[in-house]
Design an enzyme around this catalytic site. Structure first.
Site, PDB file in Angstrom:
ATOM      1  N   CYS A  56       0.827  -1.212   0.000  1.00 47.47           N
ATOM      2  CA  CYS A  56       0.000   0.000   0.000  1.00 47.47           C
ATOM      3  C   CYS A  56       0.859   1.259   0.000  1.00 47.47           C
ATOM      4  O   CYS A  56       1.533   1.568   1.000  1.00 47.47           O
ATOM      5  CB  CYS A  56      -0.932  -0.026   1.212  1.00 47.47           C
ATOM      6  N   CYS A  59      -0.078   3.934   2.620  1.00 45.82           N
ATOM      7  CA  CYS A  59       0.319   3.467   3.958  1.00 45.82           C
ATOM      8  C   CYS A  59       1.768   3.851   4.230  1.00 45.82           C
ATOM      9  O   CYS A  59       2.123   4.311   5.328  1.00 45.82           O
ATOM     10  CB  CYS A  59       0.166   1.958   4.063  1.00 45.82           C
TER      11      CYS A  59
END
Length: 410
Positions: A56, A59
């Site tokens: 991600c 993230c």
């Protein structure tokens, strides 16, 4: 001596500067959820969970750019017990992913350790000041996600509350709930109130169902709404919502375990028949009519309906026509009737001859290969795949030539 004092002061200053700009959220070293809950109970704090995955991008941005900012670090370290889990690799991360229904990343969750229920939640990356604001909201029992859910369940319906509640639900990615609340609120507004910048903004942001009263109001009064937003914006919103609603019914999978919603299917057909003047209605009807034969596995009826639909010219764009044909030729490939499949192959050849669009030709060859494989004609399927590639290349060549002409004329 002066040089020595200067060097010492310089070293102190550099050390202070590095430390001052080096703070970050202190995430617990343990990955054992029970121990984290126990600590949070003892300290009487919410648990902040960074739900991430290794792939991600946002993230990673949060971890390197936001969690390392002093203001964020100081606020979260003071107010929460902080932990983070890879939702796909950490044992307790996988457990919490299921427990809290985490479906997108990053998801940032604030959990009450006493009940182990979500107190507040946001999905997606945030700027530092936004993250701190959400943390403040998480601490507010009346205005965090759980608190607002309780207030709504208790019957609170003021306009100010509902607008704030919609924003909180949207931040938590509670799509179905925010749509329901938005429609409930908008249904209380007059047409004049809907036709304001604020009213249209709520419709555009939250309402998705073309059968909802607010979107029906927009459809019925399109020319008036064009004064609030542009014709393109209004019509694109209506078309998008119709296409999504149609797609959900057309793409129904009998193996999903969910019963087909015949009532909604009928209601949507009736509505589209009443607005057949709108660009998305004929295409939507074509797809819904044809999908009925697919659900019944009536492949003879399917092919007949496809021919009928194309005879009525129910498509306003090459793209929508191409999608319709590709979807339904794929459905036809489930037939075991060789003669019917061969009929479909011959019709594809006629369709290919009748269009000059190379992208359409390529998609038709893709469908032809699918049917040829089904009847065991692997050699013919291989030839069709070669033709598909040739049409794609020719189409790209034509697009490049058009771009070159545009540049030369500009």
């Amino acid at each position: 001596m002066k040089k020595l004092v200067f060097l010492v002061l310089l070293l102190v200053a550099v050390t202070w500067s590095v430390n001052a700009q080096n703070r970050s959220i202190n995430f617990e070293q343990t990955k054992e959820w029970k121990r984290i809950v126990k600590k949070a109970k003892k300290e009487k704090k919410l648990v902040f969970i960074d739900c991430y995955t290794s792939w991600c991008g946002p993230c990673k941005m949060l971890a390197s750019k936001i969690f390392t900012q002093d203001a964020v670090a100081d606020f979260f370290n003071e107010n929460f017990v902080n932990t983070k889990y890879d939702m796909e690799k950490d044992v307790d991360g996988v457990m919490l992913k299921d427990k809290f229904g985490v479906k997108a990343f990053p998801t940032l969750v604030f959990v009450d350790p006493e009940t182990q229920e979500i107190a507040h939640c946001i999905v997606g990356a945030r700027k530092a000041e936004e993250l701190i604001a959400e943390g403040e909201k998480a601490k507010d029992r009346e205005n965090n996600l759980r608190g607002m859910m309780k207030r709504y369940a208790a019957g609170e319906r003021s306009a100010e509350f509902l607008i704030a509640y919609m924003s909180t639900l949207a931040a938590a990615y509670q799509k179905d709930e925010v749509d329901k609340v938005a429609v409930e609120y908008l249904n209380t507004l007059s047409l004049e109130e809907l036709m304001t910048k604020e009213g249209w903004g709520l419709i555009n942001q939250y309402v998705k169902d073309p059968l909802s009263a607010p979107l029906k109001q927009v459809m019925e009064n399109r020319s008036k709404f064009y004064t609030v937003a542009s014709k393109v914006v209004i019509d694109d919103k209506l078309e998008y919502c119709i296409n999504v609603a149609v797609g959900q019914l057309v793409d129904w999978d009998p193996e999903s375990g969910v019963a087909f919603d015949e009532g909604r299917n009928r209601a949507l057909i009736d509505y589209l028949q009443n607005i057949d003047f709108f660009v998305a209605a004929p295409t939507g009807l074509a797809n819904l009519y044809t999908a009925g034969y697919v659900r019944e596995r009536d492949f003879r009826g399917l092919l007949n309906k496809m021919k009928e639909v194309l005879g009525y010219n129910m498509f306003r764009s090459v793209v929508s026509k191409g999608r319709y044909l590709q979807r339904n030729f794929e459905a036809l490939s489930r037939s075991e009737d060789k003669a019917l499949l061969e009929e479909g192959i011959k019709w594809i050849d006629l369709l290919c001859m009748s269009t000059n669009e190379y992208s359409s030709k390529a998609k038709l060859m893709n469908s032809k290969a699918l049917l040829q494989i089904k009847i065991g004609d692997t050699e013919g399927a291989a030839k069709s795949k070669v033709e598909e590639e040739q049409y794609m290349q020719e189409g790209q060549k034509k697009r490049n030539e058009r771009l070159m002409r545009i540049r030369n004329n500009s």
